[in-house]
Design a protein around this motif. Structure first.
Motif, PDB file in Angstrom:
ATOM      1  N   TYR A  31       5.287  17.196  -1.335  1.00  0.00           N
ATOM      2  CA  TYR A  31       6.727  17.113  -1.062  1.00  0.00           C
ATOM      3  C   TYR A  31       6.971  16.730   0.400  1.00  0.00           C
ATOM      4  O   TYR A  31       7.978  16.088   0.725  1.00  0.00           O
ATOM      5  N   HIS A  32       6.053  17.143   1.288  1.00  0.00           N
ATOM      6  CA  HIS A  32       6.211  16.848   2.704  1.00  0.00           C
ATOM      7  C   HIS A  32       5.825  15.401   3.033  1.00  0.00           C
ATOM      8  O   HIS A  32       6.081  14.923   4.139  1.00  0.00           O
ATOM      9  N   ILE A  33       5.208  14.727   2.075  1.00  0.00           N
ATOM     10  CA  ILE A  33       4.818  13.327   2.268  1.00  0.00           C
ATOM     11  C   ILE A  33       5.851  12.381   1.669  1.00  0.00           C
ATOM     12  O   ILE A  33       6.132  11.316   2.219  1.00  0.00           O
ATOM     13  N   ALA A  34       6.440  12.785   0.560  1.00  0.00           N
ATOM     14  CA  ALA A  34       7.337  11.898  -0.188  1.00  0.00           C
ATOM     15  C   ALA A  34       8.522  11.418   0.653  1.00  0.00           C
ATOM     16  O   ALA A  34       8.830  10.217   0.687  1.00  0.00           O
ATOM     17  N   THR A  35       9.180  12.354   1.346  1.00  0.00           N
ATOM     18  CA  THR A  35      10.378  11.969   2.117  1.00  0.00           C
ATOM     19  C   THR A  35      10.054  11.029   3.278  1.00  0.00           C
ATOM     20  O   THR A  35      10.722   9.997   3.441  1.00  0.00           O
ATOM     21  N   PRO A  36       9.030  11.328   4.107  1.00  0.00           N
ATOM     22  CA  PRO A  36       8.678  10.365   5.171  1.00  0.00           C
ATOM     23  C   PRO A  36       8.253   9.008   4.622  1.00  0.00           C
ATOM     24  O   PRO A  36       8.591   7.969   5.202  1.00  0.00           O
ATOM     25  N   LEU A  37       7.529   9.021   3.506  1.00  0.00           N
ATOM     26  CA  LEU A  37       7.125   7.753   2.899  1.00  0.00           C
ATOM     27  C   LEU A  37       8.345   6.941   2.479  1.00  0.00           C
ATOM     28  O   LEU A  37       8.408   5.728   2.705  1.00  0.00           O
ATOM     29  N   GLU A  38       9.289   7.604   1.876  1.00  0.00           N
ATOM     30  CA  GLU A  38      10.506   6.915   1.436  1.00  0.00           C
ATOM     31  C   GLU A  38      11.244   6.313   2.622  1.00  0.00           C
ATOM     32  O   GLU A  38      11.760   5.195   2.557  1.00  0.00           O
ATOM     33  N   HIS A  39      11.281   7.059   3.725  1.00  0.00           N
ATOM     34  CA  HIS A  39      11.947   6.567   4.945  1.00  0.00           C
ATOM     35  C   HIS A  39      11.239   5.326   5.490  1.00  0.00           C
ATOM     36  O   HIS A  39      11.883   4.338   5.865  1.00  0.00           O
TER      37      HIS A  39
ATOM     38  N   ARG B  62       0.825  -1.209   0.000  1.00  0.00           N
ATOM     39  CA  ARG B  62       0.000   0.000   0.000  1.00  0.00           C
ATOM     40  C   ARG B  62       0.860   1.261   0.000  1.00  0.00           C
ATOM     41  O   ARG B  62       0.577   2.224  -0.716  1.00  0.00           O
ATOM     42  N   LEU B  63       1.890   1.254   0.840  1.00  0.00           N
ATOM     43  CA  LEU B  63       2.748   2.426   0.944  1.00  0.00           C
ATOM     44  C   LEU B  63       3.573   2.637  -0.328  1.00  0.00           C
ATOM     45  O   LEU B  63       3.792   3.768  -0.758  1.00  0.00           O
ATOM     46  N   ALA B  64       4.024   1.530  -0.926  1.00  0.00           N
ATOM     47  CA  ALA B  64       4.777   1.638  -2.176  1.00  0.00           C
ATOM     48  C   ALA B  64       3.896   2.194  -3.287  1.00  0.00           C
ATOM     49  O   ALA B  64       4.337   3.021  -4.106  1.00  0.00           O
ATOM     50  N   SER B  65       2.639   1.761  -3.311  1.00  0.00           N
ATOM     51  CA  SER B  65       1.696   2.271  -4.313  1.00  0.00           C
ATOM     52  C   SER B  65       1.439   3.763  -4.093  1.00  0.00           C
ATOM     53  O   SER B  65       1.401   4.552  -5.049  1.00  0.00           O
ATOM     54  N   LEU B  66       1.272   4.155  -2.824  1.00  0.00           N
ATOM     55  CA  LEU B  66       1.063   5.569  -2.501  1.00  0.00           C
ATOM     56  C   LEU B  66       2.285   6.393  -2.888  1.00  0.00           C
ATOM     57  O   LEU B  66       2.157   7.490  -3.460  1.00  0.00           O
ATOM     58  N   TYR B  67       3.471   5.872  -2.599  1.00  0.00           N
ATOM     59  CA  TYR B  67       4.705   6.590  -2.927  1.00  0.00           C
ATOM     60  C   TYR B  67       4.841   6.792  -4.434  1.00  0.00           C
ATOM     61  O   TYR B  67       5.223   7.874  -4.898  1.00  0.00           O
ATOM     62  N   ARG B  68       4.511   5.768  -5.214  1.00  0.00           N
ATOM     63  CA  ARG B  68       4.587   5.897  -6.675  1.00  0.00           C
ATOM     64  C   ARG B  68       3.612   6.955  -7.182  1.00  0.00           C
ATOM     65  O   ARG B  68       3.936   7.744  -8.081  1.00  0.00           O
ATOM     66  N   ALA B  69       2.412   6.987  -6.587  1.00  0.00           N
ATOM     67  CA  ALA B  69       1.417   7.984  -6.997  1.00  0.00           C
ATOM     68  C   ALA B  69       1.879   9.394  -6.645  1.00  0.00           C
ATOM     69  O   ALA B  69       1.748  10.332  -7.454  1.00  0.00           O
ATOM     70  N   VAL B  70       2.438   9.562  -5.454  1.00  0.00           N
ATOM     71  CA  VAL B  70       2.949  10.877  -5.031  1.00  0.00           C
ATOM     72  C   VAL B  70       4.107  11.303  -5.926  1.00  0.00           C
ATOM     73  O   VAL B  70       4.169  12.450  -6.397  1.00  0.00           O
ATOM     74  N   ASP B  71       5.028  10.383  -6.166  1.00  0.00           N
ATOM     75  CA  ASP B  71       6.202  10.696  -6.989  1.00  0.00           C
ATOM     76  C   ASP B  71       5.788  11.088  -8.410  1.00  0.00           C
ATOM     77  O   ASP B  71       6.339  12.038  -8.992  1.00  0.00           O
ATOM     78  N   GLN B  72       4.830  10.382  -8.964  1.00  0.00           N
ATOM     79  CA  GLN B  72       4.361  10.691 -10.317  1.00  0.00           C
ATOM     80  C   GLN B  72       3.683  12.059 -10.364  1.00  0.00           C
ATOM     81  O   GLN B  72       3.901  12.843 -11.297  1.00  0.00           O
ATOM     82  N   THR B  73       2.875  12.345  -9.345  1.00  0.00           N
ATOM     83  CA  THR B  73       2.201  13.644  -9.292  1.00  0.00           C
ATOM     84  C   THR B  73       3.207  14.779  -9.185  1.00  0.00           C
ATOM     85  O   THR B  73       3.085  15.804  -9.875  1.00  0.00           O
TER      86      THR B  73
END
Length: 209
Positions: free
Chosen positions: A172-180, A144-155
């Motif tokens: 941008y404030h979501i991408a870094t914590p998600l990656e961590h 789920r988190l990987a899917s969310l990260y891909r959607a955020v990164d694409q946006t």
């Protein structure tokens, strides 16, 4: 002379445990799905693969030799080795637990020792089942988190104008914590991964809150 007899009896018991059908021992202690392939069973290895699990089943159970081997992480062995690995215990404990579980009397053992072995076996099995459930939950969270990260990164990659930035810049404030979080789930210790899955924000991202 008594010690020699005891040692011989113990050796006979270990040999008897090694002849227990390997697939039965697997189902009792691992409770994983097995797929028949000729005279072998194939399944996913529960000990490697990270949060994604062993996607392509790499563990083989050989009924003709009564042994198991994982071609992904190289682990394998006899029925006793399987119990040792399943419960993270030593050889002697594995023999005691297996003997109690499969109704094999250890010569010289007291009723208290046999009861303690059964207790340890039940505790170890419950611990193993809890770990298996956690691993399933962990894999679900990672997907789920990987899917969310891909959607955020694409946006974020599609931001071209100031209007886009105003609308989606908060991502941008979501991408870094998600990656961590994803990195912790891939490489963190069990305690770190457990703590991450208990985080309120992570649970919201997973749709569990």
């Amino acid at each position: 002379m008594r010690k020699i007899e005891m040692d011989l009896a113990y050796f006979n018991i270990t040999e008897q445990l090694k002849t227990l059908p390997i697939d039965e021992v697997w189902r009792r202690y691992i409770n994983n799905d097995l797929r028949r392939c000729g005279n072998r069973w194939i399944t996913r290895c529960p000990w490697h693969g990270g949060p994604d699990g062993d996607r392509n089943p790499s563990l083989v159970i050989y009924t003709h030799s009564n042994r198991w081997h994982c071609f992904g992480c190289g682990q394998g062995g006899s029925t006793i080795d399987l119990a040792m690995k399943a419960f993270n215990i030593d050889f002697k404990e594995a023999v005691q637990i297996m003997a109690a579980d499969f109704g094999i009397m250890i010569i010289g053992s007291t009723p208290e020792e046999r009861a303690e072995a059964r207790r340890k076996g039940l505790f170890a099995k419950a611990k193993r089942e809890l770990e298996a459930r956690f691993k399933v939950k962990e894999g679900e969270a990672y997907q789920r988190l990987a899917s969310l990260y891909r959607a955020v990164d694409q946006t974020l990659a599609e931001i071209k104008t100031e209007e886009d930035l105003e609308l989606f810049g908060g991502l941008y404030h979501i991408a870094t914590p998600l990656e961590h979080v994803l990195e912790v789930l891939r490489t963190g210790t069990p305690a770190e991964r457990f703590a991450v899955l208990g985080d309120k924000q992570v649970r919201r991202w997973c749709g569990w809150a």
